[in-house]
Design a protein around this motif. Structure first.
Motif, PDB file in Angstrom:
ATOM      1  N   SER A 222      84.606 101.125 -31.606  1.00 30.39           N
ATOM      2  CA  SER A 222      85.937 101.565 -32.038  1.00 30.39           C
ATOM      3  C   SER A 222      86.942 101.457 -30.899  1.00 30.39           C
ATOM      4  CB  SER A 222      85.886 102.999 -32.558  1.00 30.39           C
ATOM      5  OG  SER A 222      85.514 103.879 -31.519  1.00 30.39           O
ATOM      6  N   MET A 226      91.253  99.857 -30.678  1.00 34.40           N
ATOM      7  CA  MET A 226      92.242 100.803 -30.148  1.00 34.40           C
ATOM      8  C   MET A 226      92.902 100.234 -28.887  1.00 34.40           C
ATOM      9  SD  MET A 226      91.633 104.740 -28.838  1.00 34.40           S
ATOM     10  CE  MET A 226      90.638 104.312 -27.396  1.00 34.40           C
ATOM     11  N   ALA A 229      95.423  97.352 -29.518  1.00 27.49           N
ATOM     12  CA  ALA A 229      96.743  97.788 -30.002  1.00 27.49           C
ATOM     13  C   ALA A 229      97.572  98.362 -28.850  1.00 27.49           C
ATOM     14  CB  ALA A 229      96.576  98.827 -31.113  1.00 27.49           C
ATOM     15  N   THR A 388      92.624 111.559 -34.027  1.00 30.26           N
ATOM     16  CA  THR A 388      93.594 111.378 -35.110  1.00 30.26           C
ATOM     17  C   THR A 388      94.282 112.685 -35.464  1.00 30.26           C
ATOM     18  OG1 THR A 388      91.864 111.689 -36.756  1.00 30.26           O
ATOM     19  CG2 THR A 388      92.350 109.435 -36.102  1.00 30.26           C
TER      20      THR A 388
ATOM     21  N   ALA B  50      97.740  98.375 -36.477  1.00 32.45           N
ATOM     22  CA  ALA B  50      98.550  99.316 -35.685  1.00 32.45           C
ATOM     23  C   ALA B  50     100.020  99.221 -36.091  1.00 32.45           C
ATOM     24  CB  ALA B  50      98.381  99.052 -34.194  1.00 32.45           C
ATOM     25  N   GLY B  51     100.635 100.372 -36.307  1.00 35.36           N
ATOM     26  CA  GLY B  51     102.050 100.413 -36.667  1.00 35.36           C
ATOM     27  C   GLY B  51     102.312 100.301 -38.167  1.00 35.36           C
ATOM     28  N   ARG B 176      98.313 104.666 -35.641  1.00 32.05           N
ATOM     29  CA  ARG B 176      98.343 104.632 -34.182  1.00 32.05           C
ATOM     30  C   ARG B 176      97.120 103.852 -33.697  1.00 32.05           C
ATOM     31  NH1 ARG B 176      99.128 111.208 -34.228  1.00 32.05           N
ATOM     32  NH2 ARG B 176     101.043 111.128 -35.475  1.00 32.05           N
ATOM     33  N   PRO B 177      97.151 103.439 -32.426  1.00 31.18           N
ATOM     34  CA  PRO B 177      95.980 102.723 -31.904  1.00 31.18           C
ATOM     35  C   PRO B 177      94.671 103.483 -32.121  1.00 31.18           C
ATOM     36  CG  PRO B 177      97.813 102.501 -30.380  1.00 31.18           C
ATOM     37  CD  PRO B 177      98.261 103.466 -31.447  1.00 31.18           C
ATOM     38  N   GLN B 178      94.690 104.800 -31.883  1.00 25.86           N
ATOM     39  CA  GLN B 178      93.443 105.549 -32.027  1.00 25.86           C
ATOM     40  C   GLN B 178      93.025 105.674 -33.487  1.00 25.86           C
ATOM     41  OE1 GLN B 178      96.337 106.585 -30.615  1.00 25.86           O
ATOM     42  NE2 GLN B 178      96.432 108.811 -30.491  1.00 25.86           N
ATOM     43  N   ASP B 179      93.988 105.636 -34.417  1.00 26.86           N
ATOM     44  CA  ASP B 179      93.635 105.647 -35.841  1.00 26.86           C
ATOM     45  C   ASP B 179      92.851 104.381 -36.181  1.00 26.86           C
ATOM     46  OD1 ASP B 179      95.212 107.915 -35.988  1.00 26.86           O
ATOM     47  OD2 ASP B 179      96.907 106.898 -36.950  1.00 26.86           O
ATOM     48  N   VAL B 180      93.289 103.266 -35.596  1.00 25.16           N
ATOM     49  CA  VAL B 180      92.606 101.995 -35.852  1.00 25.16           C
ATOM     50  C   VAL B 180      91.171 102.091 -35.333  1.00 25.16           C
ATOM     51  CG1 VAL B 180      92.654  99.507 -35.460  1.00 25.16           C
ATOM     52  CG2 VAL B 180      94.809 100.771 -35.694  1.00 25.16           C
ATOM     53  N   GLY B 181      91.002 102.748 -34.179  1.00 22.20           N
ATOM     54  CA  GLY B 181      89.660 102.963 -33.640  1.00 22.20           C
ATOM     55  C   GLY B 181      88.792 103.768 -34.606  1.00 22.20           C
ATOM     56  N   VAL B 182      89.341 104.849 -35.130  1.00 22.09           N
ATOM     57  CA  VAL B 182      88.562 105.689 -36.048  1.00 22.09           C
ATOM     58  C   VAL B 182      88.240 104.916 -37.336  1.00 22.09           C
ATOM     59  CG1 VAL B 182      88.590 107.785 -37.446  1.00 22.09           C
ATOM     60  CG2 VAL B 182      89.409 107.845 -35.081  1.00 22.09           C
TER      61      VAL B 182
END
Lengths: 416, 416
Positions: A222, A226, A229, A388, B50-51, B176-182
């Motif tokens: 993951s 992140m 981005a 998140t 992202a975004g 957000r970038p971290q949302d994409v990670g999750v």
């Protein structure tokens, strides 16, 4: 089990050393600053210029407008010919042609003659004013001036917007959409700071690539989506060809990729991160390993054949924090961007006390409840979900034990 | 000269009508809002998320972690087996294998047995605690527990970070970038609002394409590169295949491109912009033409076969202003973004008075001198240069005659 033993031994050696002399956050930031400067210029296409940083002053090589032009629809005349014209003294002029934008009248206009002209069209030779269409009576090829115009009336002069030789944009400017428009107008090809190439090295034999659906004991990488981005946000070009095998040769090859910055992120376990520090120490310089901060204390950084290498913890929260503190700063400096946090900030009071430990910097994720800051309790268990859930973060400096409830703090917001 | 006459006649007719009933800015904004809503969802690759704006709640389809795992390096044991262990009562256990992240121990562990385990690795069946490596003495295949551990010690349980069925991100969230990670972690494929396709239609036979170097009476199209950068900022996909011939058929074909929004921008002259309003009125609905504002009063908008069409003045300042007021708003609504100005704002006092006229909205470009607002005097001559000289703008509402010196106003900054 020899492999496992080796790894643990290695891990311990490197880590102990790091932990004995933990680098402070200000020291680590100073190291980043001392090793980075904006990259060399490159010339890019107009369509890629917005947001980039100019590396030169832009001096207009030409006049804008490039020619004297009409500022009204009407007739280009010699002003003298209109002298004394009025409703009661209509003066005749012969219309000998027209001037359109991009299609100038090519002959010279003589006394007693006029050329029909549109706004923006070049003024014909021999004319010095525009008689607006409302001020004439048209009769086939003849017009009757009903008003006098002075020389220069309704004429825009060559170079009056931008004179040849004028500096229109200065070195260091972050180009705005309208700047790109102006650069197009003058036909300029300009140099901007090159975007840093940033290689993401994710290691971990246990990891599935992003996009895969995990089952059983599988874990999906993951961190690389992140990081990609965030690299883009910070002006870099993310290069992420896939998960690297947990093998020193494969990792060394990745560390030697033709890039400006390498970000190494381990898998979910501590052991996974061990080869990279070893390799950086052996083949380059492992300048910092172990930082007095939470999370991200295992983070490190160094140089390998001129490449900046950042060792980011595999834990997603720690990875985010170490990236934002150190790698983002390096990438932004290389890109020519400001080293300010790339987050909007607001000041709000704490809902309850926020504790920290003297001697380390805390990157504390928080939620905003109403207009108040609610620190998110981070247990090892809520690593992913906390990234998140947080609305942003506050930074608690190393000399602070934290803050009592109701202290007003600056919150950096993750939202755009 | 019939062509020229036709154009002027047409221009007058359309314009007079627009000018007789000039639409107010609030009316034009209301029209934009009434015709736009966020676009339909689409599923995009993780690397493009992202975004973007989520169009659904994301419910985790699985537990994270997906299995019980060790939270320390050490030995997975049955806690009961360590009962009573201490430095003075070392209890022996037989090591029967190892569990690594991504490489679980597959047999069941029985009483008196242990499995070497790394942080993050799956707990073997039959074990319920981890004896940290510091709490054992290792002797080949045998270890001696020197401490007792309770059941669950150093074990992370399946689902304790994210439980299957938990809503982790809500509809409407800008990722957000971290949302994409999750999202990568849970293997989710999610829907986001489609990006609006925005066709830039630049007409003007006199124009050279961006990238060309003008000579003599040539003018380069500067609006399309500016618009393309702003469309991207506002979440759209700019489509700009090149300058369209100043010909009704060619323009109509461009207006019918398979897109969501069409932006028409004329060349430097008034006449160049005349076909588009005619064509929109004939084949669709020319809802608004002529707006009570400065600059951009000739701007218009309408619909053509469901496409939103914005008629932007050719003058670069007016084009920027009309885009920012109306087209940007439409594109941002279609993209699911906020309708706030996409500019940071600050409050500063005026250095000198700023006059306006009741009945029209002014978009006044300003410079910041120190901490004070200096209005930029706009003559027709400084059109291009003023776009780069301005630091930002202030908006003077229709019911205001302007402001005396020292009034504090909100300035929207062009810089990022």
């Amino acid at each position: 089990m020899s492999d496992l033993n080796l790894r643990n031994a290695t891990s311990k050696d490197v880590r102990m050393k790091g932990f004995r002399n933990r680098t402070t956050v200000p020291e680590a930031l100073a190291w980043v600053d001392s090793k980075t400067t904006s990259l060399a210029p490159e010339v890019v296409d107009l369509s890629q210029l917005a947001g980039r940083i100019l590396t030169e002053d832009v001096v207009s090589p030409l006049d804008i407008p490039g020619f004297d032009r009409a500022m009204m629809d009407g007739f280009a005349v010699l002003a003298e010919d209109s002298l004394g014209a009025s409703m009661y003294n209509r003066l005749p002029l012969q219309v000998i042609g027209q001037s359109l934008p991009g299609n100038a009248f090519s002959n010279t206009v003589k006394r007693g003659e006029a050329v029909k002209i549109m706004t923006g069209a070049p003024m014909p030779r021999g004319t010095d004013a525009v008689l607006p269409v409302e001020k004439v009576e048209v009769d086939n090829e003849q017009i009757f001036a009903q008003d006098a115009v002075s020389p220069g009336k309704h004429v825009g002069y060559r170079g009056e917007d931008i004179a040849c030789g004028t500096t229109i944009l200065s070195k260091g400017r972050q180009l705005r959409p309208q700047d790109v428009g102006v650069l197009a107008s003058i036909g300029a090809r300009v140099s901007v700071i090159r975007k840093p190439r940033v290689r993401i090295v994710v290691t971990g034999n246990e990891l599935l690539p992003p996009g895969a659906v995990p089952t059983g004991s599988q874990i999906v990488d993951s961190n690389s989506p992140m990081l990609a981005a965030m690299i883009q946000r910070d002006g870099g070009l993310a290069i992420n060809p896939g998960i690297v095998a947990d093998d020193p040769d494969a990792i060394l090859e990745a560390l030697r990729d033709e890039v400006d910055v390498v970000l190494v992120s381990g898998g979910s376990s501590v052991g996974q991160e061990d080869y990279a520090p070893m390799l950086v120490a052996k083949h380059g310089e492992l300048a910092i390993h172990g930082i007095a901060m939470r999370p991200s204390s295992p983070a490190g950084m160094g140089l390998l054949e001129k490449r900046l290498v950042f060792l980011l913890p595999g834990n997603p929260v720690a990875c985010l924090c170490a990236y934002d503190f150190f790698a983002a700063r390096a990438i932004r400096i290389l890109s020519g961007l400001s080293t300010d946090w790339p987050y909007r900030s607001i000041r709000c009071p704490l809902r309850r006390k926020l504790v920290s430990k003297v001697g380390r910097v805390d990157y504390a994720r928080v939620e905003l409840i109403g207009e108040q800051i609610e620190p998110i309790a981070i247990s090892g268990a809520s690593v992913l979900s906390s990234t998140t859930r947080a609305d942003g973060f506050v930074v608690i400096p190393g000399d602070s034990e934290g803050y009592p409830a109701e202290t007003e703090l600056e919150v950096y917001l993750y939202e755009r």
